[in-house]
Design a protein around this motif. Sequence first.
Motif, PDB file in Angstrom:
ATOM      1  N   MET A   1       0.774  -1.172   0.071  1.00 47.84           N
ATOM      2  CA  MET A   1       0.084  -0.140  -0.103  1.00 47.84           C
ATOM      3  C   MET A   1       0.721   0.995   0.056  1.00 47.84           C
ATOM      4  O   MET A   1       0.303   2.323  -0.426  1.00 47.84           O
TER       5      MET A   1
ATOM      6  N   GLY B   1       0.028   2.858  -2.716  1.00 46.95           N
ATOM      7  CA  GLY B   1      -1.537   3.458  -2.581  1.00 46.95           C
ATOM      8  C   GLY B   1      -2.253   3.910  -3.303  1.00 46.95           C
ATOM      9  O   GLY B   1      -3.598   4.692  -3.463  1.00 46.95           O
ATOM     10  N   ALA B   2      -1.622   5.188  -4.199  1.00 47.54           N
ATOM     11  CA  ALA B   2      -2.280   6.206  -4.964  1.00 47.54           C
ATOM     12  C   ALA B   2      -2.930   5.709  -5.726  1.00 47.54           C
ATOM     13  O   ALA B   2      -4.073   6.228  -6.651  1.00 47.54           O
TER      14      ALA B   2
ATOM     15  N   VAL C   1      -4.350   2.715  -5.520  1.00 49.08           N
ATOM     16  CA  VAL C   1      -6.100   2.472  -4.915  1.00 49.08           C
ATOM     17  C   VAL C   1      -6.438   3.422  -5.290  1.00 49.08           C
ATOM     18  O   VAL C   1      -7.787   3.653  -4.805  1.00 49.08           O
ATOM     19  N   ASP C   2      -6.026   4.538  -4.796  1.00 42.16           N
ATOM     20  CA  ASP C   2      -6.870   6.148  -4.468  1.00 42.16           C
ATOM     21  C   ASP C   2      -7.493   6.123  -5.776  1.00 42.16           C
ATOM     22  O   ASP C   2      -8.506   8.231  -5.229  1.00 42.16           O
ATOM     23  N   GLY C   3      -7.002   5.696  -7.138  1.00 43.24           N
ATOM     24  CA  GLY C   3      -7.999   6.116  -8.367  1.00 43.24           C
ATOM     25  C   GLY C   3      -7.162   7.942  -8.866  1.00 43.24           C
ATOM     26  O   GLY C   3      -8.124   8.056 -10.101  1.00 43.24           O
ATOM     27  N   SER C   4      -5.775   7.233  -8.825  1.00 41.73           N
ATOM     28  CA  SER C   4      -4.900   8.741  -9.541  1.00 41.73           C
ATOM     29  C   SER C   4      -4.797   8.144 -10.632  1.00 41.73           C
ATOM     30  O   SER C   4      -4.200   7.069 -11.016  1.00 41.73           O
TER      31      SER C   4
ATOM     32  N   HIS D   1      -0.368   7.698 -12.027  1.00 42.39           N
ATOM     33  CA  HIS D   1      -0.039   6.677 -11.054  1.00 42.39           C
ATOM     34  C   HIS D   1      -0.397   5.183 -11.381  1.00 42.39           C
ATOM     35  O   HIS D   1       0.498   4.500 -12.197  1.00 42.39           O
ATOM     36  N   TYR D   2      -1.802   5.602 -12.106  1.00 38.62           N
ATOM     37  CA  TYR D   2      -1.998   4.376 -12.221  1.00 38.62           C
ATOM     38  C   TYR D   2      -0.939   3.610 -13.856  1.00 38.62           C
ATOM     39  O   TYR D   2      -1.379   2.735 -14.850  1.00 38.62           O
TER      40      TYR D   2
ATOM     41  N   TYR E   1      -7.077  -0.328  -9.083  1.00 43.31           N
ATOM     42  CA  TYR E   1      -7.204   1.091  -9.632  1.00 43.31           C
ATOM     43  C   TYR E   1      -8.505   1.602  -9.301  1.00 43.31           C
ATOM     44  O   TYR E   1      -9.079   1.815  -8.819  1.00 43.31           O
TER      45      TYR E   1
ATOM     46  N   ASN F   1     -10.933  -0.870  -7.600  1.00 44.01           N
ATOM     47  CA  ASN F   1     -11.218  -1.392  -6.317  1.00 44.01           C
ATOM     48  C   ASN F   1     -11.271  -2.190  -6.456  1.00 44.01           C
ATOM     49  O   ASN F   1     -12.708  -2.520  -6.017  1.00 44.01           O
TER      50      ASN F   1
END
Length: 234
Positions: A113, A117-118, A120-123, A126-127, A229, A231
């Motif tokens: 994470m 983490g970025a 996972v947070d929907g960036s 970053h994805y 990305y 979730n």
Amino acid sequence: MSASPRHLILLEVLIAALAAMTVKALISLVLWRYAGPLTLLVVLSGLTVYLRWRGLGWRRFGLIKLPKLKSWLLLPVQAVFAIIAILATGVGTATIGAALGFDFMGEEPAGVMDRFGAVVDGSLPHYLLWLAIAIFAAGLGEELFFRGYMINRLRDALGSGFAMTALTVLLPALYFGYGHFYYQGIRGLITTGLIGLSLGLLFLIYKRNLWPLVIAHAAVDCLAFTALYFNLDV
């Protein structure tokens, strides 16, 4: 091959492995999240220059030319089997480890994470960045270094007998697992080490054709980042 050249090749592999560890340690001081991909970039660039100086190219280490239609038709089938092997090894290791009472095998390491983490947070940036890393650093870079280079060079150094062939697959697999310890912990070391063992065996089965493993490795990592990305609980 005489004993001296074999010892020199073994020394070459050892230097390459130690260089990778040193470069990663230095990069981790400033760019921890991207230490792995950047290390591969540096080490593979250096190896490319060195191998070319030795009169060797990456085709010698698994990036073979596929000359026949049969080879191209077989490629997706081989890649699918490799994908299944990666997923089965990963899921199987976690399941068996948890069943044996090793609770850490069923838990997500904190470093995962911290690193992703970025995503996972929907960036979206970053994805997309990690998708590119999955394709070029993990899919191509890791397979080139851990399977193509290390297995072939260890074979050159140790020979092709059964016991030595086993070592040429086992040692890179252990090193592959260790390479993921810095953010995945002991679970990552065990799981990725066993995945490395599976991919190493497939590399031999596929007659040292690296392309199916490159495709499979990139595909699995891309699927993993896509699941993070969006979730998705997979």
